[in-house]
Write a protein that holds these residues in place. Structure first.
Motif, PDB file in Angstrom:
ATOM      1  N   VAL A 211      -9.298 -41.389 -23.112  1.00  0.00           N
ATOM      2  CA  VAL A 211      -8.192 -42.294 -22.785  1.00  0.00           C
ATOM      3  C   VAL A 211      -8.576 -43.740 -23.102  1.00  0.00           C
TER       4      VAL A 211
ATOM      5  N   TYR B  97      -6.596 -46.065 -25.923  1.00  0.00           N
ATOM      6  CA  TYR B  97      -5.599 -47.046 -25.484  1.00  0.00           C
ATOM      7  C   TYR B  97      -6.156 -48.443 -25.210  1.00  0.00           C
TER       8      TYR B  97
ATOM      9  N   ASP C  46       4.412 -40.637 -23.190  1.00  0.00           N
ATOM     10  CA  ASP C  46       3.721 -39.482 -23.750  1.00  0.00           C
ATOM     11  C   ASP C  46       3.219 -38.565 -22.642  1.00  0.00           C
TER      12      ASP C  46
ATOM     13  N   ALA D 275      -2.170 -44.707 -17.314  1.00  0.00           N
ATOM     14  CA  ALA D 275      -2.486 -43.318 -17.637  1.00  0.00           C
ATOM     15  C   ALA D 275      -2.845 -42.582 -16.351  1.00  0.00           C
TER      16      ALA D 275
ATOM     17  N   ILE E 252       1.330 -40.767 -19.858  1.00  0.00           N
ATOM     18  CA  ILE E 252       1.150 -42.105 -20.400  1.00  0.00           C
ATOM     19  C   ILE E 252       2.422 -42.925 -20.175  1.00  0.00           C
TER      20      ILE E 252
ATOM     21  N   VAL F 248      -1.088 -50.108 -20.576  1.00  0.00           N
ATOM     22  CA  VAL F 248      -0.902 -48.665 -20.387  1.00  0.00           C
ATOM     23  C   VAL F 248      -1.289 -48.241 -18.973  1.00  0.00           C
TER      24      VAL F 248
ATOM     25  N   LEU G  33      -6.101 -46.392 -15.217  1.00  0.00           N
ATOM     26  CA  LEU G  33      -6.334 -44.954 -15.356  1.00  0.00           C
ATOM     27  C   LEU G  33      -6.747 -44.395 -14.013  1.00  0.00           C
TER      28      LEU G  33
ATOM     29  N   ARG H 197       3.911 -47.212 -20.143  1.00  0.00           N
ATOM     30  CA  ARG H 197       3.626 -48.588 -20.532  1.00  0.00           C
ATOM     31  C   ARG H 197       4.413 -49.557 -19.664  1.00  0.00           C
TER      32      ARG H 197
ATOM     33  N   LEU I 127      -5.450 -51.356 -19.297  1.00  0.00           N
ATOM     34  CA  LEU I 127      -5.289 -49.956 -18.933  1.00  0.00           C
ATOM     35  C   LEU I 127      -5.533 -49.771 -17.447  1.00  0.00           C
TER      36      LEU I 127
END
Length: 316
Positions: free
Chosen positions: A43, A47, A232, A200, A278, A198, A129, A280, A127
């Protein structure tokens, strides 16, 4: 523009213990629900860029943070349980000793207030995550009668927390309360993302009293409700890919549940993947300027801006 990625990632080629060997402190295996390092690493590679900031609101032992600093990203994590937060700090220090070029820090606190816990990082992350908990107890480590020679099944390292009174721990609650709390975590985390950043989230469906719970689908709904754009859905394999075969890495209890289901006429299967969802953060609305052309209301943070506010690993 939305980047297209492969729909299936082969992230389970090695078992979790092999992926962590030498890269994490040995006691890291005590956590009951660790993200696979291969998932986190993939990931981050996909990204982000070197120098970007990566945040994990529920960092556990720091898998996201460790993989980020090894890839020359900077990282910040929040963890409610003090023992896991201390272990995350230890894993970051271990990464630095092994020449990881990035820096990370860990804050002990409730991620439902992440925007207040990390006030200097608003709008700077490339990001976020993370993964939600799946309930108080997980499969953990198991030794069956076949393995031990003793009657019964022994479980250990299967609880997020031994403090049943800690109601802030979402793992202690049923699904509706867990989802409400996770929604607040998403809302706070959005404030940390730069425009276009992003979010995630790894999650998998699970069974509760035989019923399949579509946790990924519910998280998609939560994400869009909090203002994120869903872009996604990727399958991250937990099994290995052999020569024309799948290498089973399902837990003892997953296999037991599947065999019992088939015996009862319910053709269920052990889950061999996690969904990677995913999202944004939307870019600012474009506003017409004096000559009638569109102009962004604000600019996207540069990579240099995105990494500010990070230093050596610490715990607060």
């Amino acid at each position: 523009m939305i980047e297209l990625t492969a729909s299936v990632w082969a992230t389970g080629q090695q078992p979790s213990r092999i992926q962590r060997r030498g890269r994490y402190l040995p006691e890291s295996m005590r956590h009951p629900a660790k993200m696979l390092p291969a998932i986190a690493a993939k990931v981050i590679t996909t990204y982000t860029r070197p120098g970007d900031l990566v945040i994990d609101p529920m960092c556990g032992i720091g898998t996201t943070l460790v993989e980020a600093v090894h890839q020359d990203r900077h990282a910040a994590g929040v963890e409610l349980e003090q023992r896991w937060a201390h272990l995350a700090v230890g894993n970051l220090a271990h990464a630095r000793r092994n020449a990881a070029p990035g820096f990370g820090r860990v804050v002990t606190g409730d991620a439902q207030h992440i925007a207040q816990l990390l006030p200097d990082l608003h709008g700077k992350a490339g990001l976020v995550l993370t993964s939600p908990p799946y309930g108080l107890a997980t499969h953990g480590h198991v030794r069956s009668t076949r393995d031990s020679g003793q009657p019964g099944v022994r479980k250990w390292n299967h609880r997020y927390s031994t403090d049943q009174a800690n109601r802030a721990n979402l793992a202690h609650h049923r699904l509706p309360v867990l989802l409400n709390g996770f929604s607040r975590i998403l809302g706070g985390s959005i404030r940390l993302l730069r425009p276009g950043g992003v979010m995630a989230i790894t999650a998998r469906p699970y069974r509760h009293h035989g019923e399949l719970i579509d946790l990924p689908g519910q998280i998609i709904t939560l994400g869009t409700q909090t203002g994120l754009e869903f872009t996604d859905r990727i399958v991250c394999l937990l099994c290995g890919l052999g020569d024309g075969t799948l290498l089973n890495r399902a837990s003892f209890f997953q296999l037991h549940e599947a065999r019992r289901g088939w015996a009862e006429g319910r053709p269920i299967h052990a889950i061999a993947h996690e969904d990677l969802l995913i999202f944004r953060k939307p870019l600012p609305m474009r506003q017409p300027n004096s000559n009638g052309t569109g102009q962004a209301a604000q600019h996207r943070a540069t990579p240099e801006t995105a990494t500010s506010g990070n230093g050596p690993a610490d715990s607060a």
